[in-house]
Design an enzyme around this catalytic site. Structure first.
Site, PDB file in Angstrom:
ATOM      1  N   ASP B  92       0.865  -1.176   0.000  1.00 57.99           N
ATOM      2  CA  ASP B  92       0.000   0.000   0.000  1.00 57.99           C
ATOM      3  C   ASP B  92       0.905   1.231   0.000  1.00 57.99           C
ATOM      4  O   ASP B  92       2.129   1.118   0.038  1.00 57.99           O
ATOM      5  CB  ASP B  92      -0.957  -0.029   1.197  1.00 57.99           C
ATOM      6  CG  ASP B  92      -0.214  -0.033   2.522  1.00 57.99           C
ATOM      7  OD1 ASP B  92       1.023   0.086   2.537  1.00 57.99           O
ATOM      8  OD2 ASP B  92      -0.879  -0.162   3.559  1.00 57.99           O
ATOM      9  N   GLY B  94       0.971   3.655   2.257  1.00 60.14           N
ATOM     10  CA  GLY B  94       1.262   4.190   3.581  1.00 60.14           C
ATOM     11  C   GLY B  94       0.236   5.221   4.021  1.00 60.14           C
ATOM     12  O   GLY B  94       0.155   5.565   5.200  1.00 60.14           O
ATOM     13  N   GLY B  95      -0.565   5.702   3.054  1.00 60.60           N
ATOM     14  CA  GLY B  95      -1.534   6.757   3.364  1.00 60.60           C
ATOM     15  C   GLY B  95      -2.569   6.336   4.401  1.00 60.60           C
ATOM     16  O   GLY B  95      -2.866   7.082   5.333  1.00 60.60           O
ATOM     17  N   PHE B  96      -3.104   5.127   4.261  1.00 57.28           N
ATOM     18  CA  PHE B  96      -4.163   4.686   5.161  1.00 57.28           C
ATOM     19  C   PHE B  96      -3.707   4.722   6.620  1.00 57.28           C
ATOM     20  O   PHE B  96      -4.408   5.205   7.497  1.00 57.28           O
ATOM     21  CB  PHE B  96      -4.622   3.270   4.791  1.00 57.28           C
ATOM     22  CG  PHE B  96      -5.747   2.764   5.636  1.00 57.28           C
ATOM     23  CD1 PHE B  96      -7.053   3.202   5.425  1.00 57.28           C
ATOM     24  CD2 PHE B  96      -5.512   1.868   6.674  1.00 57.28           C
ATOM     25  CE1 PHE B  96      -8.095   2.745   6.215  1.00 57.28           C
ATOM     26  CE2 PHE B  96      -6.551   1.411   7.467  1.00 57.28           C
ATOM     27  CZ  PHE B  96      -7.845   1.848   7.242  1.00 57.28           C
ATOM     28  N   GLN B 187     -12.090   6.491  -4.403  1.00 59.38           N
ATOM     29  CA  GLN B 187     -12.621   6.872  -3.097  1.00 59.38           C
ATOM     30  C   GLN B 187     -14.041   7.420  -3.286  1.00 59.38           C
ATOM     31  O   GLN B 187     -14.600   7.319  -4.369  1.00 59.38           O
ATOM     32  CB  GLN B 187     -11.700   7.911  -2.422  1.00 59.38           C
ATOM     33  CG  GLN B 187     -10.380   7.329  -1.912  1.00 59.38           C
ATOM     34  CD  GLN B 187     -10.552   6.453  -0.667  1.00 59.38           C
ATOM     35  OE1 GLN B 187     -11.645   6.340  -0.095  1.00 59.38           O
ATOM     36  NE2 GLN B 187      -9.464   5.785  -0.253  1.00 59.38           N
ATOM     37  N   GLY B 214     -11.374   2.946   1.134  1.00 57.03           N
ATOM     38  CA  GLY B 214     -12.368   3.628   1.961  1.00 57.03           C
ATOM     39  C   GLY B 214     -13.588   2.802   2.295  1.00 57.03           C
ATOM     40  O   GLY B 214     -14.638   3.337   2.636  1.00 57.03           O
ATOM     41  N   ASP B 264      -7.439  -8.212   0.363  1.00 61.66           N
ATOM     42  CA  ASP B 264      -6.431  -8.411   1.410  1.00 61.66           C
ATOM     43  C   ASP B 264      -7.088  -8.069   2.731  1.00 61.66           C
ATOM     44  O   ASP B 264      -7.996  -7.242   2.779  1.00 61.66           O
ATOM     45  CB  ASP B 264      -5.221  -7.490   1.230  1.00 61.66           C
ATOM     46  CG  ASP B 264      -5.466  -6.129   1.857  1.00 61.66           C
ATOM     47  OD1 ASP B 264      -6.153  -5.302   1.229  1.00 61.66           O
ATOM     48  OD2 ASP B 264      -5.015  -5.905   3.003  1.00 61.66           O
ATOM     49  N   CYS B 302     -10.044 -30.688   6.647  1.00 61.95           N
ATOM     50  CA  CYS B 302      -9.139 -29.612   6.207  1.00 61.95           C
ATOM     51  C   CYS B 302      -7.746 -30.194   6.008  1.00 61.95           C
ATOM     52  O   CYS B 302      -7.290 -31.031   6.785  1.00 61.95           O
ATOM     53  CB  CYS B 302      -9.109 -28.485   7.235  1.00 61.95           C
ATOM     54  SG  CYS B 302      -7.870 -27.216   6.872  1.00 61.95           S
ATOM     55  N   CYS B 304      -4.855 -28.574   6.090  1.00 61.17           N
ATOM     56  CA  CYS B 304      -3.740 -27.771   6.610  1.00 61.17           C
ATOM     57  C   CYS B 304      -2.953 -28.566   7.653  1.00 61.17           C
ATOM     58  O   CYS B 304      -3.447 -29.533   8.224  1.00 61.17           O
ATOM     59  CB  CYS B 304      -4.233 -26.443   7.200  1.00 61.17           C
ATOM     60  SG  CYS B 304      -4.821 -26.528   8.900  1.00 61.17           S
ATOM     61  N   CYS B 307      -4.806 -28.877  11.102  1.00 61.31           N
ATOM     62  CA  CYS B 307      -5.915 -29.839  11.174  1.00 61.31           C
ATOM     63  C   CYS B 307      -5.443 -31.275  10.940  1.00 61.31           C
ATOM     64  O   CYS B 307      -6.051 -32.214  11.448  1.00 61.31           O
ATOM     65  CB  CYS B 307      -7.002 -29.469  10.174  1.00 61.31           C
ATOM     66  SG  CYS B 307      -7.932 -27.996  10.682  1.00 61.31           S
ATOM     67  N   HIS B 333      -4.031 -22.425   9.906  1.00 61.93           N
ATOM     68  CA  HIS B 333      -5.373 -22.874   9.519  1.00 61.93           C
ATOM     69  C   HIS B 333      -6.169 -21.763   8.844  1.00 61.93           C
ATOM     70  O   HIS B 333      -6.774 -21.975   7.781  1.00 61.93           O
ATOM     71  CB  HIS B 333      -6.163 -23.407  10.709  1.00 61.93           C
ATOM     72  CG  HIS B 333      -7.592 -23.706  10.327  1.00 61.93           C
ATOM     73  ND1 HIS B 333      -7.943 -24.805   9.581  1.00 61.93           N
ATOM     74  CD2 HIS B 333      -8.738 -22.985  10.495  1.00 61.93           C
ATOM     75  CE1 HIS B 333      -9.247 -24.781   9.325  1.00 61.93           C
ATOM     76  NE2 HIS B 333      -9.747 -23.680   9.869  1.00 61.93           N
TER      77      HIS B 333
END
Lengths: 386, 386
Positions: B92, B94-96, B187, B214, B264, B302, B304, B307, B333
């Site tokens: 990103d 860095g603004g957020f 935005q 946003g 994300d 599962c 993973c 599990c 998991h």
């Protein structure tokens, strides 16, 4: 089962290489056991641990008794199944932790009553209950309930040794499983006559292995080595010898030279979580700003996942940023360092070159804060004598 | 480079499956990116992450700018080499994070001045410096500096959108590397006209991909979905669309249905560290006493590592005993849950069965604390209107 076979002995020292059969596999001794206090070697999965080459893992009965409870572990098929570790395991009796509780425990000839460090609830360990707990946990090697006294206190050690011997006999009598090797524990502080008598008394009871307890708990390194010098010759040569709670690299070398086969210690994993990483030159502190731009691994040439993949600069970043991955990678390295050290120690014994290996290792490895540690111990001694 | 190819579109919704080429490999969309804020997905090694099937990892420029510094990362060959992740990455701007600092930052038309949350030191981000930082980090996908306004504040959003557009043009002009895809960020809060205008304005600037920012910052889920409904149709169909910071399983399904390709979110990893484990029935809390003796894995079936190897009882023990291994296994998991969910979503789009998959998933998956969350948002709205 539980046969110890001597493969090779060093001709200049008491160092020896052997194999010890357990229900979950063969231990090649000398061996170092990482500590998994609460049924996990902190930050590592069983597969991480396997990758370090670890063959034996120690877990603590006191902690597991309180949480999740030894019966819960038994109901899940024992520690191996509970935590997913298929190789040999060792449990202590819980006694050491209880005696460390100081104000929170009360001793009598039959056992010890104590309060949980978690919730203050009241509990009691006896030789019989310590065996029952360890039979529930199901480790391959289990320990007698013993009393670990202040190592420089003669009178206390005389009493503690007597109680330890009485409890050892009761532990042996209480054992019902035949697939666990119950070790007797030699006590006696730094007093040669007490240690010799303790070793001989326990040898007569006849255990499949013997532990040396009450060391690395406040005495100097010289006192510890001198105590080993008089103790191991009194132990049966055809049984494994386990030096409890000892595992600084320099102490491993000295212990092996005095005939010790099994070691365990929280040191490698605990100092890793403080950013202390073992190298053959000594311990480095990852938080040191000198590593901020260091592109090299912790120990060039090391075959661990940490050294194969990450720079000291990245590891330092993880520690500065308080990222859990830093603790994990540092632990992988330190455990691998110990396991590889033990492998090299064993190979040197087999090759007949242990004295040279020991000398070279100790010349290269800088023991941290020796002066500070010694001053601290001296001050403690003087307080005792005053 | 950075070609987006549409493979299949769902005929009943805007869901689509595609591939997006990056210098570090091909992303099969829709895709979910676990978050590695400080150049580590918390508790996981790169190989753990690879094993979950993750293909894209997000890292935060604000955090890396402060520690260890973007130039340090550049000197080590960029983020991929720094953290040992060889597959695609996204940063990103860095603004957020800076806008989240509230009292600690001051905005002007040219950029934003702020104080570090670590040591209070003064720093400044401009569109040009945000690009320079991200060029130092070297992720495959990078973001324009934007302004994320309170989603329900009309006046603030009008100003923020204007600034975001001006900065988007400056970011594009500042870009010097050709091996990074710079995404514009739409935005406009929950206001359809602002969102539509923002999408059209950015599309004219012409980016290799577009993000929707946003959202998931205080509005209701219904408001978020309605905003997506009006926004994605305005974005070029031949470019990937990234919904920033969104990743609750139910929101993924709704986002995909509205034409989103990239997601994300810290949610899967953050709730894992609180003992919250995803299952197809909803989130379970490992600290709950009902799991104390539960021999089953978190999610039977599962694939993973967690599990496949551990019971809920053991995992609960690790959480109760505050063992780091618990955080690690829970994270494995939850990340695997998300990656597998994305894979099934994509397969359903390719098979033409996405609407049924979505319906089945949402019917089965119990969204946690919906009522509490809604009450909280309503209270917040009323405070705004008062």
């Amino acid at each position: 089962m539980f046969e110890y076979t001597l493969i090779a002995g060093d001709s200049n020292t008491a160092a020896r290489a052997g194999v010890f059969q357990t229900p979950h596999g063969t231990l090649r001794t000398p061996v170092f056991a990482p500590v998994g206090t609460q049924a996990t070697v902190k930050t590592l999965t069983p597969r991480d641990l396997r990758e370090t080459g670890a063959s034996l893992v120690l877990s603590n009965t006191y902690h597991l008794y309180l949480r999740p409870g030894t019966e819960r572990v038994r109901d899940f098929g024992g520690l191996h199944a509970w935590m997913g570790w298929e190789q040999p395991m060792l449990t202590d009796s819980g006694g050491f932790q209880v005696f460390s509780l100081a104000q929170m425990r009360k001793l009598d000839p039959d056992g010890v009553t104590f309060r949980s460090h978690i919730d203050g609830s009241l509990h009691r360990f006896t030789p019989e209950s310590a065996i029952l707990s360890q039979e529930s946990l199901g480790a391959d090697i289990i320990m007698c309930l013993d009393e670990c006294a202040e190592p420089l206190d003669r009178k206390y050690n005389e009493e503690a040794v007597a109680r330890t011997h009485a409890w050892a006999a009761r532990c042996k009598a209480a054992q019902s499983r035949t697939d666990q090797a119950l070790f007797g524990i030699v006590q006696g502080g730094i007093f040669p006559d007490l240690r010799i008598a303790s070793a001989r008394t326990l040898a007569k009871i006849d255990f499949p292995g013997y532990a040396i307890g009450g060391l690395s708990v406040g005495e100097t390194k010289a006192e510890m080595y001198a105590t080993l010098d008089v103790t191991t010759p009194e132990l049966p040569a055809d049984k494994p010898r386990y030096l409890m709670g000892v595992g600084a690299p320099e102490d491993i070398l000295e212990g092996v030279a005095r005939g010790i086969d099994i070691f365990d210690c929280v040191l490698p994993t605990r100092v890793a979580r403080n950013g202390g990483l073992f190298t053959r030159q000594g311990r480095l502190n990852l938080r040191n700003s000198r590593y901020a731009a260091d592109p090299l691994p912790v120990e060039p040439g090391c075959d661990c996942y940490c050294c194969q993949n990450f720079s000291k600069a990245y590891l330092r970043h993880l520690f500065k940023a308080e990222e859990i991955l830093g603790l994990h990678l540092a632990t992988i390295h330190n455990v691998r360092f110990m396991i590889r050290l033990m492998k090299e120690v064993r190979q040197s014994i087999l090759a007949g070159t242990f004295p040279a290996f020991r000398q070279r290792f100790l010349a290269e490895y800088e023991v941290p804060n020796q002066a500070a540690r010694h001053a601290q111990l001296e001050a403690r001694k003087q307080r005792k004598q005053a």
